[in-house]
Motif scaffolding. Structure first.
Motif, PDB file in Angstrom:
ATOM      1  N   LYS A 280       0.809  -1.228   0.000  1.00 25.97           N
ATOM      2  CA  LYS A 280       0.000   0.000   0.000  1.00 25.97           C
ATOM      3  C   LYS A 280       0.841   1.277   0.000  1.00 25.97           C
ATOM      4  O   LYS A 280       0.294   2.373  -0.081  1.00 25.97           O
ATOM      5  N   ILE A 281       2.147   1.153   0.110  1.00 25.75           N
ATOM      6  CA  ILE A 281       2.998   2.341   0.170  1.00 25.75           C
ATOM      7  C   ILE A 281       2.861   3.147  -1.124  1.00 25.75           C
ATOM      8  O   ILE A 281       2.980   2.604  -2.219  1.00 25.75           O
ATOM      9  N   ASP A 282       2.593   4.426  -0.978  1.00 19.28           N
ATOM     10  CA  ASP A 282       2.563   5.334  -2.124  1.00 19.28           C
ATOM     11  C   ASP A 282       4.008   5.649  -2.496  1.00 19.28           C
ATOM     12  O   ASP A 282       4.688   6.404  -1.787  1.00 19.28           O
ATOM     13  N   LEU A 283       4.480   5.083  -3.582  1.00 17.92           N
ATOM     14  CA  LEU A 283       5.897   5.191  -3.918  1.00 17.92           C
ATOM     15  C   LEU A 283       6.310   6.626  -4.221  1.00 17.92           C
ATOM     16  O   LEU A 283       7.447   7.017  -3.953  1.00 17.92           O
ATOM     17  N   SER A 284       5.410   7.418  -4.753  1.00 19.38           N
ATOM     18  CA  SER A 284       5.772   8.809  -5.036  1.00 19.38           C
ATOM     19  C   SER A 284       5.951   9.588  -3.734  1.00 19.38           C
ATOM     20  O   SER A 284       6.893  10.381  -3.597  1.00 19.38           O
ATOM     21  N   LYS A 285       5.093   9.346  -2.748  1.00 18.67           N
ATOM     22  CA  LYS A 285       5.218  10.048  -1.471  1.00 18.67           C
ATOM     23  C   LYS A 285       6.439   9.576  -0.690  1.00 18.67           C
ATOM     24  O   LYS A 285       7.013  10.330   0.101  1.00 18.67           O
TER      25      LYS A 285
END
Length: 305
Positions: free
Chosen positions: A137-142
């Motif tokens: 679920k990690i938002d890679l851009s953030k």
């Protein structure tokens, strides 16, 4: 004591060498005891340094610690994950005696689980599913990871086809190669992963899982990690978990039929390669490969029968 070698051309690595590297490059730690770590790892040799640190020494000349460690990727991932992951404390330089880069990491305390001998398989399965879903679920851009290279083995199954078919042929007469080929061919025809960009560990074998009192206490060795197909992380269902724990693990991960079966085929592919390559040099990995192949084949015959 010299570490056993697994590959051609490895450096001669010993407890004495590890202690000398520390004394020469990090004299503040020179008084700490250095002791070998029992590990089935195939790329590095590990030594405890005191109570809280571990020395990680790549086996082959010219190698270095993986970029996931040296470029601060794990430090960016750690806040999103429910259990500890490795932290690089210091990076050592190559020397004439040890021609590779190396590192000192924070020790993740716990035990290495053994397939078929889990104290709390249902609880461990739930913990592993929680780790994976948090990671996916990690938002890679953030997290500043959107531009990372793809995970090793995280692409389409077609990228592993030649390797897998060759491994099957090498094991003809050792395993049920007809069933292994049927499992792989069926998975290769399934839809590819077309979901959002997803961070995966990509090497979730028992040796990279740390437990304490039967529960998940940490995950290590992210050298293969990066964006990719999350089915690659489902290998742990057959490489470590018993059949009884798999249904709940699958429900907790939310894996659909295609993702689950791609994961099963990936576990089989890795195990085939491990059994072929490490049967004489790494008994822990070879035993795990036999376990995994047996679990995958039993699962296949149970479903197909």
């Amino acid at each position: 004591m010299q570490a056993p070698k697994l590959h051609a051309g490895e450096i001669d690595i010993s407890t004495g060498l590890a202690a000398r590297l520390i004394a020469d490059q990090f004299p503040d730690w020179a008084g700490l005891p250095v002791s070998p770590v029992s590990s089935a790892g195939t790329e590095c040799v590990l030594y405890r340094l005191g109570d809280d640190l571990v020395i990680r020494l790549p086996r082959r000349p010219g190698e270095s610690l993986d970029a996931i460690l040296t470029q601060g990727v794990l430090a960016r991932l750690a806040p999103f994950l429910p259990v500890p992951v490795p932290a690089l404390i210091a990076e050592g330089r190559p020397t004439a005696q040890y021609p590779a880069s190396w590192g000192v990491l924070r020790w993740v305390d716990g035990d290495t689980p053994v397939e078929g001998h889990l104290a709390e398989p249902a609880l461990l399965a739930a913990d592993l599913a929680a780790f994976l879903t948090a990671q996916w679920k990690i938002d890679l851009s953030k997290a500043g990871l959107a531009d990372r290279p793809p995970a090793y083995r995280g692409g389409p199954l077609t990228e592993r086809h030649e390797f897998t078919i060759d491994a099957i042929e090498q094991l003809r007469g050792v395993i049920d190669t007809d069933a292994a080929r049927a499992i792989w061919d069926h998975a290769a025809r399934l839809p590819r992963w077309d979901g959002p960009e997803t961070w995966i560990h990509a090497d979730l074998m028992p040796g990279n899982v740390v437990t304490r009192n039967g529960r998940l206490a940490g995950v290590i060795d992210f050298g293969a990690a990066g964006p990719g197909d999350p089915s690659q992380d489902l290998i742990v269902a057959w490489m470590l978990l018993p059949e009884s724990a798999r249904p709940a693990f699958r429900r907790a991960t939310g894996a659909d039929d295609a993702t689950w079966l791609r994961g099963r085929a990936r576990a089989l592919s890795m195990a085939l390669g491990h059994l072929d390559y490490y049967s004489e040099t790494n008994p822990v990995i070879a035993d795990n490969a036999r376990y995994t192949i047996g679990e995958v084949l039993a699962d296949y015959h149970g479903i197909s029968g």
